[in-house]
Design a protein around this motif. Sequence first.
Motif, PDB file in Angstrom:
ATOM      1  N   ALA A  93       0.847  -1.194   0.000  1.00  0.00           N
ATOM      2  CA  ALA A  93       0.000   0.000   0.000  1.00  0.00           C
ATOM      3  C   ALA A  93       0.880   1.240   0.000  1.00  0.00           C
ATOM      4  CB  ALA A  93      -0.905  -0.002   1.222  1.00  0.00           C
ATOM      5  N   GLN A  94       0.396   2.267  -0.685  1.00  0.00           N
ATOM      6  CA  GLN A  94       1.177   3.501  -0.765  1.00  0.00           C
ATOM      7  C   GLN A  94       0.424   4.635  -0.075  1.00  0.00           C
ATOM      8  OE1 GLN A  94       2.682   4.339  -4.666  1.00  0.00           O
ATOM      9  NE2 GLN A  94       4.312   5.529  -3.739  1.00  0.00           N
ATOM     10  N   TYR A  95       1.116   5.298   0.833  1.00  0.00           N
ATOM     11  CA  TYR A  95       0.541   6.447   1.540  1.00  0.00           C
ATOM     12  C   TYR A  95       1.267   7.698   1.057  1.00  0.00           C
ATOM     13  CZ  TYR A  95      -0.923   2.846   4.929  1.00  0.00           C
ATOM     14  OH  TYR A  95      -1.444   1.736   5.539  1.00  0.00           O
ATOM     15  N   PHE A  96       0.503   8.726   0.740  1.00  0.00           N
ATOM     16  CA  PHE A  96       1.137   9.975   0.320  1.00  0.00           C
ATOM     17  C   PHE A  96       1.119  10.997   1.451  1.00  0.00           C
ATOM     18  CE2 PHE A  96       0.344   8.010  -3.810  1.00  0.00           C
ATOM     19  CZ  PHE A  96       1.595   8.181  -4.375  1.00  0.00           C
ATOM     20  N   GLU A  97       1.756  12.140   1.181  1.00  0.00           N
ATOM     21  CA  GLU A  97       1.919  13.197   2.176  1.00  0.00           C
ATOM     22  C   GLU A  97       0.581  13.595   2.828  1.00  0.00           C
ATOM     23  OE1 GLU A  97       5.064  14.243   2.915  1.00  0.00           O
ATOM     24  OE2 GLU A  97       4.111  15.337   4.574  1.00  0.00           O
ATOM     25  N   GLY A 106      11.487  -3.284  -1.471  1.00  0.00           N
ATOM     26  CA  GLY A 106      10.148  -2.756  -1.752  1.00  0.00           C
ATOM     27  C   GLY A 106       9.025  -3.355  -0.935  1.00  0.00           C
ATOM     28  N   GLY A 107       9.296  -3.720   0.321  1.00  0.00           N
ATOM     29  CA  GLY A 107       8.237  -4.191   1.203  1.00  0.00           C
ATOM     30  C   GLY A 107       8.049  -5.692   1.169  1.00  0.00           C
ATOM     31  N   PRO A 142      -3.483  -8.447   8.028  1.00  0.00           N
ATOM     32  CA  PRO A 142      -3.588  -7.192   7.272  1.00  0.00           C
ATOM     33  C   PRO A 142      -2.823  -6.083   7.999  1.00  0.00           C
ATOM     34  CG  PRO A 142      -5.764  -8.097   7.795  1.00  0.00           C
ATOM     35  CD  PRO A 142      -4.776  -8.891   8.561  1.00  0.00           C
ATOM     36  N   GLN A 143      -2.315  -5.126   7.245  1.00  0.00           N
ATOM     37  CA  GLN A 143      -1.601  -4.032   7.912  1.00  0.00           C
ATOM     38  C   GLN A 143      -2.596  -3.140   8.642  1.00  0.00           C
ATOM     39  OE1 GLN A 143      -0.157  -0.733   5.248  1.00  0.00           O
ATOM     40  NE2 GLN A 143      -0.465  -2.290   3.686  1.00  0.00           N
ATOM     41  N   TYR A 144      -2.129  -2.593   9.751  1.00  0.00           N
ATOM     42  CA  TYR A 144      -3.029  -1.844  10.621  1.00  0.00           C
ATOM     43  C   TYR A 144      -2.352  -0.576  11.115  1.00  0.00           C
ATOM     44  CZ  TYR A 144      -6.159  -0.822  14.522  1.00  0.00           C
ATOM     45  OH  TYR A 144      -7.038  -0.212  15.378  1.00  0.00           O
ATOM     46  N   VAL A 182       0.912   7.856   9.270  1.00  0.00           N
ATOM     47  CA  VAL A 182       1.719   7.391   8.146  1.00  0.00           C
ATOM     48  C   VAL A 182       1.651   8.406   7.020  1.00  0.00           C
ATOM     49  CG1 VAL A 182       2.214   5.427   6.650  1.00  0.00           C
ATOM     50  CG2 VAL A 182       0.868   5.080   8.708  1.00  0.00           C
ATOM     51  N   LYS A 183       2.777   8.918   6.612  1.00  0.00           N
ATOM     52  CA  LYS A 183       2.825   9.857   5.494  1.00  0.00           C
ATOM     53  C   LYS A 183       3.975   9.498   4.575  1.00  0.00           C
ATOM     54  CE  LYS A 183       0.654  13.726   7.825  1.00  0.00           C
ATOM     55  NZ  LYS A 183      -0.530  13.842   6.971  1.00  0.00           N
ATOM     56  N   ARG A 184       3.715   9.566   3.274  1.00  0.00           N
ATOM     57  CA  ARG A 184       4.724   9.213   2.269  1.00  0.00           C
ATOM     58  C   ARG A 184       5.426   7.923   2.680  1.00  0.00           C
ATOM     59  NH1 ARG A 184       7.570  11.396  -2.000  1.00  0.00           N
ATOM     60  NH2 ARG A 184       9.628  10.842  -1.244  1.00  0.00           N
ATOM     61  N   ALA A 185       4.704   6.826   2.525  1.00  0.00           N
ATOM     62  CA  ALA A 185       5.274   5.548   2.955  1.00  0.00           C
ATOM     63  C   ALA A 185       4.769   4.427   2.070  1.00  0.00           C
ATOM     64  CB  ALA A 185       4.904   5.261   4.404  1.00  0.00           C
ATOM     65  N   TYR A 186       5.548   3.365   2.024  1.00  0.00           N
ATOM     66  CA  TYR A 186       5.226   2.169   1.257  1.00  0.00           C
ATOM     67  C   TYR A 186       5.193   1.047   2.270  1.00  0.00           C
ATOM     68  CZ  TYR A 186       5.100   0.002  -3.377  1.00  0.00           C
ATOM     69  OH  TYR A 186       4.710  -0.622  -4.524  1.00  0.00           O
ATOM     70  N   VAL A 187       4.007   0.506   2.522  1.00  0.00           N
ATOM     71  CA  VAL A 187       3.819  -0.391   3.664  1.00  0.00           C
ATOM     72  C   VAL A 187       3.101  -1.649   3.203  1.00  0.00           C
ATOM     73  CG1 VAL A 187       2.825  -0.618   5.975  1.00  0.00           C
ATOM     74  CG2 VAL A 187       3.623   1.624   5.180  1.00  0.00           C
ATOM     75  N   THR A 188       3.548  -2.801   3.675  1.00  0.00           N
ATOM     76  CA  THR A 188       2.928  -4.043   3.230  1.00  0.00           C
ATOM     77  C   THR A 188       2.245  -4.774   4.372  1.00  0.00           C
ATOM     78  OG1 THR A 188       3.278  -5.963   1.792  1.00  0.00           O
ATOM     79  CG2 THR A 188       4.921  -5.582   3.508  1.00  0.00           C
TER      80      THR A 188
END
Lengths: 371, 378
Positions: free
Chosen positions: A281-285, B34-35, B286-288, B295-301
């Motif tokens: 999943a991608q979160y933006f600013e 990449g996660g 699932p991610q929580y 969370v800001k500007r992040a790539y999370v799996t």
Amino acid sequence: MVRALGIISFSESNVWVEGMESFRSIAAFPFLGRYRVVDFPISNMSNSGIDRIQVYIRRKPQSLVQHLGTGRHYNINSKSGYLRMMFASSTEENDYYNTDIRTYMEFIDHIKNTSNTHVVIAPGYMIYQQDYAAMLNAHIESGADISVLYHAVDNAKDAYQNCYCVNLNRQKGVKSFELNSGTAKNRNIFMDTYVMSKAMFLDLLDEAQKLSSMYTLRMIINAKCDELDIRGVAHKGFFAPITDFKSYYDANLSVNREKIAETLFKQSWPIYTRTNDSCPAQYFESAEVKGSFIANGSVVEGTVIDSVVGRDCKIKPGAVVRNAVLLDNVTIGEGVHIEGQVVDKNAQVIHMKEIIADPEHPGYIKRNDVV
Amino acid sequence: MKQNSMLAMILAGGRGSRLHDLTNKVAKPAVGYGGKYRIIDFPLSNCANSGIDVVGILTQYESVLLNSYVSGGSKWGLDSRDSGVFVLPPREKADSELDVYRGTADAISQNIDFVDSYDPEYILILSGDHIYKMNYSKMLNAHKENNADATIAVLEVPMKEASRFGIMNTDPETGRIVEFEEKPAQPKSNLASMGIYIFTWKLLRKMLLADMKNENSSHDFGKDVIPAMLNDGKRLFAYKFKGYWKDVGTIDSLWEANMDLLDKKNGLELDDRTWTIYTEDAPATPQYVSSTGSVKRAYVTQGCVIEGDVRNSVLFTGAEVKAGAKVVDSVLMSGVVVEEGAVVQRALVADGVKIGAQAVVGDPDSEHIELIAKNVKG
């Protein structure tokens, strides 16, 4: 060790989830954005060493078939074991005839002609964690004819509307099953889960056929409560039956991540599911996320509070999602505010800037709909 | 049986020693990225998406994890009747002593019998440690159109960096390679070899047999086989690649490649369903993001639990950031736990490492990225 045959059952005719069930069976409903409901009973069986599993399917099979596939992802040896889908081939206009027993009879050879001495029957529409091997051992030890699983609750007045209750005597013997009438707070909710010998199961099927062609397994067992030794086994931990629209919504949003870590997501008890190869999943600013489950492949630019976001969803900038359950590939457009909704797969909420309902009476946004 | 016109061989034997502690236990191609991915998922997924059915993987250094990871090939759908992923470590044979792979070309030479058993017309040689998406079937088309003996994928690099690469000097009209220079001091072109080759198998087979006998050879494609082919006047062509390509040879570049994913248009587009990168799907919850998390500007799996503050970071499967903890400009690999109140900045935290409560690791002003490979006490 006894080797039990696993049977995943479908619900009785009183259960219907408005909206969603028109597209797929409850077993194929997504849960927490990552799982399907059926992943829980199958993983419970797989982790309990049950490696012959029959999944009975009554209607709208496509989604479930796609999810189950070869069953390889459930960690079952594909030579000595199997995961098989059993489709109810005939349906009567009057739904009372379309019982679980009718479908078991269609496949009676597949049940008879196995070396398994016992059966574990679990519903494909309830979410919980249970070690069936332990339950089976206790059942054999007890000498009972049938063991059934129940969950004691203190909110039966407001919830569990289409569930049955088990009435127990002091020795945890089952006196009867009755539909939850909503008149008492404290009830033992029946988890539609049975353990018995295969011989007992076959006898019950036979007898039910003779008595009434509308009898379900629960009904014939209910009729035999006086004759047979039926024991209730208490279940503890997370339990969410999906028996109507509200219970589906609540099941997703009632999950307290900290609390269920030990009762549904145990390290030693993995819940298997099919990968769909989504990227992370991608979160933006501009993302603001609190108290929510977010599935892979989603892109979050807006606000998500106390919600479940399915795979490959897009939450655009300025969007607000609160107390909502989004299925896969949903788009919530710029500046759109939704609250108290279940948004079905592929729906796009773009033009309606506000769709708000009280979580006590959640709304449903149709699959593939653009609103 | 389907005709396997092109077989792929992935060179995955390298240790990647500049990745330090990350490759103590695993070979570089098995390093996470990449996660949810491992680097080797990229060439393998590219093969699957390009319609290549059979892939050989040449392993040498710390190959146990890599072996179990790629075996069966089902993660990339390469498990049908006529396809497969085969791990090929050095073997003892009836007519030769057991020997390590002495170079990239030698690794193929020692497996001529394997390649022959599929009787392919072409062979694709890949490196197991690059991150990119490429359609090899298009490259094969170019190879056929040029009636080439060998086709080498090249990338245009900035001229001032060209001296760090193997450079192809080509005829600008036809793309035919006239000269190959390994790390030239005075580069004449900026077309860098990506270590991706298509050879017509019959010819390569002959060249490899000759190379095996040549005592002066270092048995390397770039140093020996390609120059020998040019000397013999064979038809070698450059195939220009455009797009994202990264050789993650160092901690800094591995971190950078992860950070690239935070941009909207990152060139890699891992969400593009027409060219999915396949990988292992580990059982994970699932991610929580909890009520205290941000969370800001992040790539999370999946499997991640975020109760603290995550910014400009990539979180791998099952990473946890506890309440009050801060993770900034960092990569947390699988199963990393950042305890309450800890701060992680400009760091790459290796698999399973625990950062204790209130600990501070990494430095926001550092030139290089700090690798945290051992638990840090709070």
